[in-house]
Design an enzyme around this catalytic site. Structure first.
Site, PDB file in Angstrom:
ATOM      1  N   LYS A  76       0.862  -1.182   0.000  1.00 53.50           N
ATOM      2  CA  LYS A  76       0.000   0.000   0.000  1.00 53.50           C
ATOM      3  C   LYS A  76       0.898   1.231   0.000  1.00 53.50           C
ATOM      4  O   LYS A  76       1.938   1.246   0.690  1.00 53.50           O
ATOM      5  CB  LYS A  76      -0.890  -0.029   1.252  1.00 53.50           C
ATOM      6  CG  LYS A  76      -1.874   1.144   1.347  1.00 53.50           C
ATOM      7  CD  LYS A  76      -2.806   0.992   2.552  1.00 53.50           C
ATOM      8  CE  LYS A  76      -3.810   2.129   2.651  1.00 53.50           C
ATOM      9  NZ  LYS A  76      -4.722   1.991   3.813  1.00 53.50           N
ATOM     10  N   SER A 151      -9.743   2.253   3.015  1.00 53.28           N
ATOM     11  CA  SER A 151      -8.826   2.983   2.167  1.00 53.28           C
ATOM     12  C   SER A 151      -7.846   2.090   1.406  1.00 53.28           C
ATOM     13  O   SER A 151      -7.219   2.559   0.453  1.00 53.28           O
ATOM     14  CB  SER A 151      -8.025   3.982   3.008  1.00 53.28           C
ATOM     15  OG  SER A 151      -7.223   3.306   3.957  1.00 53.28           O
ATOM     16  N   SER A 175     -10.114  -0.206   7.201  1.00 48.95           N
ATOM     17  CA  SER A 175      -9.559  -0.100   5.846  1.00 48.95           C
ATOM     18  C   SER A 175      -8.860  -1.326   5.293  1.00 48.95           C
ATOM     19  O   SER A 175      -8.509  -1.346   4.114  1.00 48.95           O
ATOM     20  CB  SER A 175      -8.590   1.074   5.777  1.00 48.95           C
ATOM     21  OG  SER A 175      -9.324   2.238   5.597  1.00 48.95           O
TER      22      SER A 175
HETATM   23  N1  GLN Z   1     -13.257   4.577   6.501  1.00 45.03           N
HETATM   24  C1  GLN Z   1     -12.611   5.001   7.713  1.00 45.03           C
HETATM   25  C2  GLN Z   1     -12.196   6.441   7.586  1.00 45.03           C
HETATM   26  O1  GLN Z   1     -12.466   7.026   6.614  1.00 45.03           O
HETATM   27  C3  GLN Z   1     -11.446   4.118   8.021  1.00 45.03           C
HETATM   28  C4  GLN Z   1     -10.230   4.408   7.262  1.00 45.03           C
HETATM   29  C5  GLN Z   1      -9.087   3.524   7.613  1.00 45.03           C
HETATM   30  O2  GLN Z   1      -9.263   2.488   8.272  1.00 45.03           O
HETATM   31  N2  GLN Z   1      -7.896   3.959   7.239  1.00 45.03           N
HETATM   32  O3  GLN Z   1     -11.607   6.990   8.449  1.00 45.03           O
END
Ligand code: GLN
Length: 484
Positions: A76, A151, A175
Site C-alpha cells: 500500500k 482505504s 480499511s
Molecule cells: N473509513 C474510515 C475512515 O475514513 C477508516 C479508514 C481507515 O481504516 N484507514 O476513516
C-alpha cells in the site's frame, strides 16, 4: 500461475517450476495490462522488481533463502519504501521519494518478497471507497462501476484481480477488512501494537495498524510471521514473542465459543448479507463451534467516537505537511503564512481538509472536554464491552459490512452515509482488538465478507478459524471474470 496463493508459489519456486524472474515478469505484465481499467497501482516498480527477482533466483540457487524468497507482492502506498515514490494517495506527497524503508517493508524485503509496486488508496487513508485518492478512484474487479472499498482499495482490487498474490494494507477504522470484504479476499487487522507503524505514514496513531491482504488465511499467517513483532523504532509496538502463526492453522475448532453480537445483526444490515452470514456461521457450527448471543450495548457510539478521535489525531499528524518540513510547496508565496496556507490548500483534498477542520475543532479550547475527552471516555466504554464478552466467548462473528460494494459516486457527496459504512469495523480499532474479514458468499455477483473479532493477540485463533472455514468453503477461490 497467477491464480496461485503464496503457499503454492513458494512450492513452485522451490520445485523450480518457475523462476522468480519469470514470475515477477508475469505479474508485472498483468499489472500493466489491467491498471488502466482498475487503477489499483500508483507506482509499478518494474525495474527494481526484476532486479530483485534476479537476485532472489541467485539466492535460491545458492540455498541462501527463505520459503518466501522471490515471491512478488504489492505494498500500500502508505508505507515508505526506500528510493521509491510514496504518495499516501495525496498531491501533498505526489513527488515524495522515501529515504528509508518502513519496518514492515524492511522485514518483507529481508524475507525475500519482491515488491511489484505501490497500491492506490484513499488520501492519507481517509475514506471507505478509494474515491478520495489524488490519483483517481480504484475500480472493483467484480464490477468496475463499483468501488473496491477503502482505504486499502488498491491492494484489495489488485489481489482480487490476481495482479499480485498478496498485498499489505492498513486499518484505522476498517480499511483492511472493508475492502477485503468488497473485493472477496482475506484481510487481517492485527492487535494494535503487533505490527510496527514505523515508516507507515500516520493517520490516527492510536488506531492505525498494518496487516496482510491475501487470498487465504494461510497466506495471511505467512505474512504475519514476517511483519509482526517488536520494533524499537515504534514505541507502541509490543514486546511480546511472535508465534509461528502457521502452526495453529490446523487446530480443531471443536468446542470453540463464538459470540454473535446482537447489535451487528440489526437495523442497517442488508437482509441478504444477514442470511449469508448466518449460513457461514452454520458452517462453523458444523465444524464443532458453539454460538452464543452476546451484547455490545455501546456499538452505536462507535462511529461518533471514531469520527472525533480519528480526525483529532489526524489534524495533529498532518500538521507536518506545511510546504517547509514536508510536502507540496505553493509557487511564489508572498509571506510565511501565505506559504503555509496555500501549500496546504493546494496539497490536501476535500475529505482530508474536512477531517483536519473537525479535528482542530474538537481539540480546541472550550470544545476539548465536550468532544475529544468525551469520545475518549466512550472509547473506554466500548473496550470494556468487549472485555466483558470475551470472558464468555473465544471470538465474535458478524458481517464485515452492512452491504456489498456500492456504486462509484454513490456516497461521495454524503459523508455521513460513507462514515456509517464502517459501523461493524471501527469498534475493533477503538478497542485495539484483532479482526479478520473472509469471503463468505455473493449477492448479485458481488462478494460478501464475514468478520471474526478476537481478544488481544489472538490473531492466531482468528486465522485458525478462518483457515478451517476456508477448508470447507470455496468463496475465497472465486476470481472475477476477465481476470481468471
Ligand atoms: N473509513 C474510515 C475512515 O475514513 C477508516 C479508514 C481507515 O481504516 N484507514 O476513516
Amino acid at each position: 500461475m497467477h491464480q496461485s496463493t503464496l503457499t503454492e508459489l513458494s512450492s513452485a519456486l522451490e520445485l523450480k517450476k518457475i523462476s522468480s524472474e519469470e514470475l515477477t515478469r508475469m505479474y508485472i505484465e498483468r499489472c500493466k495490462k489491467h491498471n488502466n481499467s482498475l487503477n489499483c497501482f500508483i507506482t509499478i516498480s518494474e525495474e527494481s522488481a526484476i532486479h530483485k527477482a534476479k537476485i532472489a533466483d541467485k539466492k535460491r540457487a545458492s540455498g541462501d533463502c527463505t520459503p518466501l524468497t522471490g515471491i512478488p507482492i504489492a505494498q500500500k502506498d502508505i508505507f515508505c519504501v526506500n528510493e521509491i515514490k510514496t504518495t499516501c494517495g495525496s498531491k501533498m506527497l505526489s513527488n515524495f521519494i522515501a529515504p528509508y524503508d518502513a519496518t514492515l517493508v524492511k522485514r518483507m524485503d529481508e524475507n525475500g518478497f519482491i515488491m511489484l509496486g505501490k497500491t492506490n488508496m484513499d488520501e492519507f487513508a481517509m475514506g471507505s471507497s478509494n474515491e478520495t485518492s489524488f490519483f483517481g478512484p480504484v475500480k472493483n474487479p467484480w464490477n468496475v462501476s463499483c468501488v473496491p472499498g477503502g482505504s486499502s482499495g488498491g491492494s484489495a482490487s489488485a489481489v482480487a484481480a490476481r495482479l499480485c498474490p498478496a498485498a499489505t494494507g492498513t486499518d484505522t477504522g476498517g480499511s483492511i477488512r472493508q475492502p477485503a470484504s468488497f473485493c472477496g479476499i482475506t484481510g487481517l487487522k492485527p492487535t494494535y501494537g503487533r505490527v510496527s507503524r514505523y515508516g507507515m505514514i500516520a493517520f490516527a496513531s492510536s488506531l492505525d495498524q498494518g496487516g496482510p491482504m491475501t487470498q487465504t488465511a494461510e497466506d495471511a499467517a505467512l505474512i504475519m510471521n514476517v511483519i509482526s513483532g517488536f520494533d524499537k523504532h515504534d514505541s507502541t509496538s509490543v514486546d511480546k514473542k511472535i508465534e509461528d502463526y502457521t502452526k495453529s492453522l490446523n487446530n480443531s475448532i471443536k468446542g470453540l465459543k463464538i459470540g454473535l453480537p446482537k447489535q451487528y445483526f440489526e437495523e442497517n444490515l442488508n437482509s441478504e448479507v444477514a442470511d449469508i452470514t448466518e449460513a457461514s456461521i452454520k458452517e462453523l457450527e458444523k465444524l464443532g463451534a458453539k454460538c452464543i448471543d452476546v451484547d455490545l450495548p455501546n456499538t452505536e457510539l462507535s462511529i461518533p467516537a471514531y469520527y472525533v478521535v480519528a480526525p483529532a489525531e489526524c489534524s495533529s499528524n498532518l500538521s507536518r505537511y506545511d510546504g517547509v518540513r514536508f510536502g507540496h510547496r505553493c509557487d511564489n508565496p508572498k509571506d510565511l503564512i501565505d506559504l503555509y496556507s496555500r501549500s496546504r490548500q493546494e496539497g490536501f483534498g476535500k475529505e482530508v481538509k474536512r477531517r483536519i477542520m473537525i479535528g482542530t475543532y474538537v481539540l480546541s479550547a472550550g470544545y476539548y472536554d465536550a468532544y475529544y475527552l468525551k469520545a475518549q471516555k466512550v472509547r473506554q466504554i466500548i473496550s470494556d464491552d468487549f472485555k466483558k464478552v470475551f470472558k464468555n466467548v473465544d471470538i465474535l462473528a458478524s458481517p464485515t459490512t452492512t452491504g456489498t460494494a456500492f456504486q462509484l459516486n454513490e456516497k461521495l457527496n454524503d459523508p455521513i452515509s460513507m462514515y456509517l459504512s464502517d459501523i461493524y469495523t471501527v469498534s475493533a480499532n477503538l478497542a485495539g482488538l484483532p479482526a479478520i474479514s473472509i469471503p463468505s458468499g455473493f449477492i448479485d455477483a458481488l462478494p460478501v465478507g464475514m468478520q471474526l473479532i478476537g481478544n488481544y493477540f489472538q490473531e492466531s485463533l482468528l486465522m485458525n478459524v478462518a483457515h478451517q472455514y476456508q477448508k470447507v468453503t470455496d468463496w475465497h477461490q472465486k476470481i472475477p471474470s476477465g481476470y481468471q
